[in-house]
Design a protein around this motif. Structure first.
Motif, PDB file in Angstrom:
ATOM      1  N   GLN A  38       1.987   3.141   4.300  1.00 28.10           N
ATOM      2  CA  GLN A  38       2.347   4.449   4.840  1.00 28.10           C
ATOM      3  C   GLN A  38       1.074   5.227   5.113  1.00 28.10           C
ATOM      4  O   GLN A  38       0.320   5.560   4.196  1.00 28.10           O
ATOM      5  N   ALA A  39       0.854   5.489   6.391  1.00 33.89           N
ATOM      6  CA  ALA A  39      -0.297   6.273   6.817  1.00 33.89           C
ATOM      7  C   ALA A  39       0.045   7.756   6.737  1.00 33.89           C
ATOM      8  O   ALA A  39       1.224   8.131   6.776  1.00 33.89           O
ATOM      9  N   PRO A  40      -0.964   8.619   6.636  1.00 37.90           N
ATOM     10  CA  PRO A  40      -0.699  10.061   6.558  1.00 37.90           C
ATOM     11  C   PRO A  40       0.140  10.545   7.726  1.00 37.90           C
ATOM     12  O   PRO A  40      -0.167  10.260   8.886  1.00 37.90           O
ATOM     13  N   ALA A  91      -4.110   3.590   5.022  1.00 38.35           N
ATOM     14  CA  ALA A  91      -2.764   3.903   4.539  1.00 38.35           C
ATOM     15  C   ALA A  91      -2.709   3.669   3.034  1.00 38.35           C
ATOM     16  O   ALA A  91      -3.618   3.071   2.448  1.00 38.35           O
ATOM     17  N   VAL A  92      -1.628   4.123   2.452  1.00 35.69           N
ATOM     18  CA  VAL A  92      -1.287   3.704   1.090  1.00 35.69           C
ATOM     19  C   VAL A  92      -0.451   2.442   1.208  1.00 35.69           C
ATOM     20  O   VAL A  92       0.541   2.420   1.959  1.00 35.69           O
ATOM     21  N   GLN A 116       3.510   1.612  -7.085  1.00 37.56           N
ATOM     22  CA  GLN A 116       3.080   2.999  -6.903  1.00 37.56           C
ATOM     23  C   GLN A 116       2.139   3.186  -5.720  1.00 37.56           C
ATOM     24  O   GLN A 116       1.885   4.304  -5.329  1.00 37.56           O
ATOM     25  N   GLY A 117       1.635   2.095  -5.176  1.00 36.56           N
ATOM     26  CA  GLY A 117       0.762   2.196  -4.016  1.00 36.56           C
ATOM     27  C   GLY A 117      -0.705   2.213  -4.362  1.00 36.56           C
ATOM     28  O   GLY A 117      -1.111   2.702  -5.420  1.00 36.56           O
ATOM     29  N   THR A 118      -1.505   1.696  -3.443  1.00 34.07           N
ATOM     30  CA  THR A 118      -2.960   1.731  -3.566  1.00 34.07           C
ATOM     31  C   THR A 118      -3.522   2.134  -2.216  1.00 34.07           C
ATOM     32  O   THR A 118      -3.083   1.650  -1.179  1.00 34.07           O
TER      33      THR A 118
END
Length: 124
Positions: A38-40, A91-92, A116-118
């Motif tokens: 997921q990009a900003p 992205a995350v 949780q994402g990196t």
């Protein structure tokens, strides 16, 4: 159940990164796995998926030929090797697990558990 993603960082365009996802509370051999990002300001999107045994995989067109998903069921881990990174890859990144009846899926809704994402940041 926990999916712990790691390996993100800040790199230059053209560099490589290897993301890892360590699972606990479940045995990933019973799940097909996926990576999403997921990009900003954008929606979460599919990146790659791998079948339970690891013999099959699929990729988003934007990463095909540059990214490779793999898994080590014995270590309960999934990986995403990312080469030739571009700023558009910023992205995350999230790993996810699905116990669905399919062999793999590109759909977010098919996945039951999420990490949780990196964060991956690629500068030009």
């Amino acid at each position: 159940v926990q999916l712990q993603a790691s390996g993100g960082g800040s790199v230059q365009a053209g560099d490589s990164l290897r993301l890892s996802c360590a699972a606990s509370g479940l045995s990933i051999r019973n799940y097909y796995m996926g990576w999403f990002r997921q990009a900003p300001g954008k929606e979460r999107e599919f990146v790659a998926t791998v079948t339970r045994g690891g013999s099959g995989s699929a990729y988003a067109d934007s990463v095909k030929g540059r990214f490779t998903i793999s898994r080590d069921n014995a270590k309960n881990m999934v990986f995403l090797q990312m080469n030739s990174l571009t700023p558009e890859d910023t992205a995350v990144y999230y790993c996810a697990a699905s116990r669905g009846i399919l062999s793999s899926s590109q759909s977010l809704t098919a996945y039951d558990y999420w990490g949780q994402g990196t964060l991956v940041t690629v500068s030009s």
